[in-house]
Scaffold this active site. Structure first.
Site, PDB file in Angstrom:
ATOM      1  N   ASP A  36       0.816  -1.223   0.000  1.00  0.00           N
ATOM      2  CA  ASP A  36       0.000   0.000   0.000  1.00  0.00           C
ATOM      3  C   ASP A  36       0.852   1.277   0.000  1.00  0.00           C
ATOM      4  O   ASP A  36       0.667   2.144   0.865  1.00  0.00           O
ATOM      5  CB  ASP A  36      -0.899   0.023   1.248  1.00  0.00           C
ATOM      6  CG  ASP A  36      -1.700  -1.249   1.444  1.00  0.00           C
ATOM      7  OD1 ASP A  36      -2.101  -1.854   0.434  1.00  0.00           O
ATOM      8  OD2 ASP A  36      -1.921  -1.639   2.613  1.00  0.00           O
ATOM      9  N   GLU A 210     -11.630  -0.198  -3.380  1.00  0.00           N
ATOM     10  CA  GLU A 210     -11.004   0.337  -2.168  1.00  0.00           C
ATOM     11  C   GLU A 210      -9.854   1.238  -2.574  1.00  0.00           C
ATOM     12  O   GLU A 210      -9.731   1.624  -3.736  1.00  0.00           O
ATOM     13  CB  GLU A 210     -10.563  -0.791  -1.230  1.00  0.00           C
ATOM     14  CG  GLU A 210      -9.664  -1.823  -1.859  1.00  0.00           C
ATOM     15  CD  GLU A 210      -9.267  -2.948  -0.901  1.00  0.00           C
ATOM     16  OE1 GLU A 210      -9.690  -2.937   0.257  1.00  0.00           O
ATOM     17  OE2 GLU A 210      -8.507  -3.834  -1.321  1.00  0.00           O
TER      18      GLU A 210
HETATM   19  O1  FUB Z   1      -3.157  -3.684   3.279  1.00  0.00           O
HETATM   20  C1  FUB Z   1      -4.436  -4.053   3.730  1.00  0.00           C
HETATM   21  C2  FUB Z   1      -5.444  -3.737   2.688  1.00  0.00           C
HETATM   22  O2  FUB Z   1      -5.185  -4.463   1.500  1.00  0.00           O
HETATM   23  C3  FUB Z   1      -5.417  -2.304   2.221  1.00  0.00           C
HETATM   24  O3  FUB Z   1      -5.918  -1.419   3.127  1.00  0.00           O
HETATM   25  C4  FUB Z   1      -6.159  -2.459   0.961  1.00  0.00           C
HETATM   26  O4  FUB Z   1      -6.108  -1.342   0.142  1.00  0.00           O
HETATM   27  C5  FUB Z   1      -5.478  -3.667   0.385  1.00  0.00           C
HETATM   28  O5  FUB Z   1      -4.249  -3.335  -0.226  1.00  0.00           O
END
Ligand code: FUB
Length: 450
Positions: A36, A210
């Site tokens: 991320d 997301e």
């Molecule tokens: O890293 C945990 C979660 O996985 C993140 O918050 C999402 O965006 C995905 O990458």
């Protein structure tokens, strides 16, 4: 005197430890897992604020799931060496977060009025703030910290993956996701919402969305986000005239990963007229995609403002010094057969990769190597072969001049072989390593010296 020498040696070893595992090839960080990546240009450096994946064990997180207890920040002036500035926020130091939540998911950071605001999700104390995720802020005077977490999470924000954008008029916006993608204005203090959250419409309805990341270019606002259109996340974007939309779905920035990594999560920056996409994959953990590694590649636009699809590379970004270890396993191009990449030690993948040559004529090409101003008269190759083989190193391309011929000797163990170069290369060049016969040999790295 002894004391001074000891201090110098200590400083040098700390420096080496800090830059170890973090150089301008993909993945960017090779001594721990990272995910991320939120990249930001602050002053003359690029800072990357990634999540920090660790492996859950019974009693420490949920085995088989994401497990994150803290955040590091990395910085680079040249996009070559990434310095780990250490832990900036940890779950045990956030007043509102569960100290054993292990859910410090994707963060972001932004500069405003002399302060750095670091936004991060975590699982809160549910009796006070409810279930699910909340998003909090930690504030620092410098990008590398120290960061002071605020006592409570941001009110009216429930979800993950915070992202902050400050428009040209100074208005700041917070974006996040929770099934849908949300956005709201932030107050000048950067700690509270200044408007009711909106849910962005017109984005794909099916498949998880997301990780929003908003940026502006030439008056267009890009809402970019990972979305599962098929099996795993790919990076998509929508364009609007306003930071809070409406946004119109426009295209795909990066396809689903060939590795099968289920998540992707990204950020986009511009520096010195070049745009970059930071994202992640599971390079260091091929069989478990909750232990990820951050990457970066160049990004560019079409004349109409649409984004050209980014093809992930191993080579990544930045110019590599010929005098450093050139990890040819992070190749730019590779022959159709007879050359492949494998972990040096499958029991400890943090040792990195090697290139295996098994056929005469097999090659790998590694682009953008800086040979500097003074001629480099020898080359060192860390190689290994059961039998002997000869490698030719060309500059430019496979048809370019041979700059060195290196004999890998038999013996089945890693050796560093030093050979004079036959023709010193100059300027910034691609390097191509070619196997001259069919005897299998492996190469860890090559390096030029005076
Ligand atoms: O890293 C945990 C979660 O996985 C993140 O918050 C999402 O965006 C995905 O990458």
């Amino acid at each position: 005197m002894k004391n001074i020498l000891f201090k110098k040696a200590l400083a040098l070893s700390i420096l080496i430890a800090c830059v170890h595992g973090a150089i301008a090839q993909n993945p960017l960080i090779r001594n721990m897992y990272s995910a991320d990546p939120s990249a930001r240009v602050f002053g003359d450096s690029v800072y990357v604020f990634p999540s920090h994946d660790i492996l859950a064990t019974p009693g420490r997180g949920r085995v088989g799931w994401f497990c994150m207890e803290d955040y590091h920040v990395y910085a680079s002036k040249d996009l070559i060496e990434w310095k780990d500035n250490g832990v900036i926020v940890t779950q045990t130091a956030v007043p509102w977060a569960k100290p054993d939540g292990y859910a410090m998911w994707a963060p972001d950071c932004i500069y405003r009025n002399g302060k750095y605001y670091f936004y991060f999700p975590a699982t809160p104390d549910s009796a006070l703030y409810g279930r699910g995720f909340a998003i909090g802020v930690a504030v620092a005077d410098k990008p590398s910290g120290p960061y002071v977490p605020q006592p409570t999470p941001i009110k009216k924000v429930h979800g993950i993956d915070p992202n902050v954008f400050i428009d040209k008029d100074g208005q700041a916006y917070l974006y996040w996701s929770q099934g849908n993608i949300y956005g709201a204005k932030l107050q000048d203090n950067m700690l509270e919402l200044a408007s009711e959250p909106v849910i962005f419409q017109g984005l794909p309805e099916k498949g998880l969305k997301e990780g929003p990341y908003v940026f502006e270019r030439n008056g267009l606002y890009y809402l970019t986000f990972p979305h599962v259109e098929n099996k795993t996340e790919r990076l998509e974007y929508a364009i609007g005239d306003n930071p809070l939309g409406p946004f119109k779905m426009t295209g795909v920035i990066m396809d689903e990963s060939a590795s099968g990594c289920w998540t992707n999560h990204h950020s986009v920056i511009q520096r010195n007229n070049q745009w970059y996409l930071f994202y992640h994959d599971k390079d260091l953990s091929p069989r478990f995609d909750k232990a990820r590694s951050i990457r970066a590649d160049s990004l560019s636009f079409n004349e109409d403002g649409t984004i050209k699809k980014v093809i992930p590379t191993l080579r990544g970004i930045g110019v590599t010094s010929a005098a450093g270890e050139i990890q040819i396993d992070r190749y730019s191009a590779i022959s159709n057969s007879g050359a492949s990449v494998a972990f040096i030690d499958t029991a400890d993948r943090f040792k990195g990769w090697k290139t295996d040559f098994t056929e005469a004529g097999a090659w790998v090409q590694y682009n953008t190597v800086d040979f500097g101003k003074k001629p480099l008269r020898s080359v060192e190759v860390r190689g290994m072969g059961e039998g002997a083989n000869t490698l030719e190193i060309h500059s430019g391309s496979i048809t370019g001049p041979v700059i060195a011929t290196v004999k890998i000797t038999a013996g089945g163990e890693w050796k560093t072989i030093k050979t004079p170069v036959s023709k010193a290369a100059s300027g910034t060049q691609n390097v191509v390593v070619v196997s001259k016969n069919n005897t299998p040999v492996s190469v860890d790295w090559i390096k030029f010296m005076q």
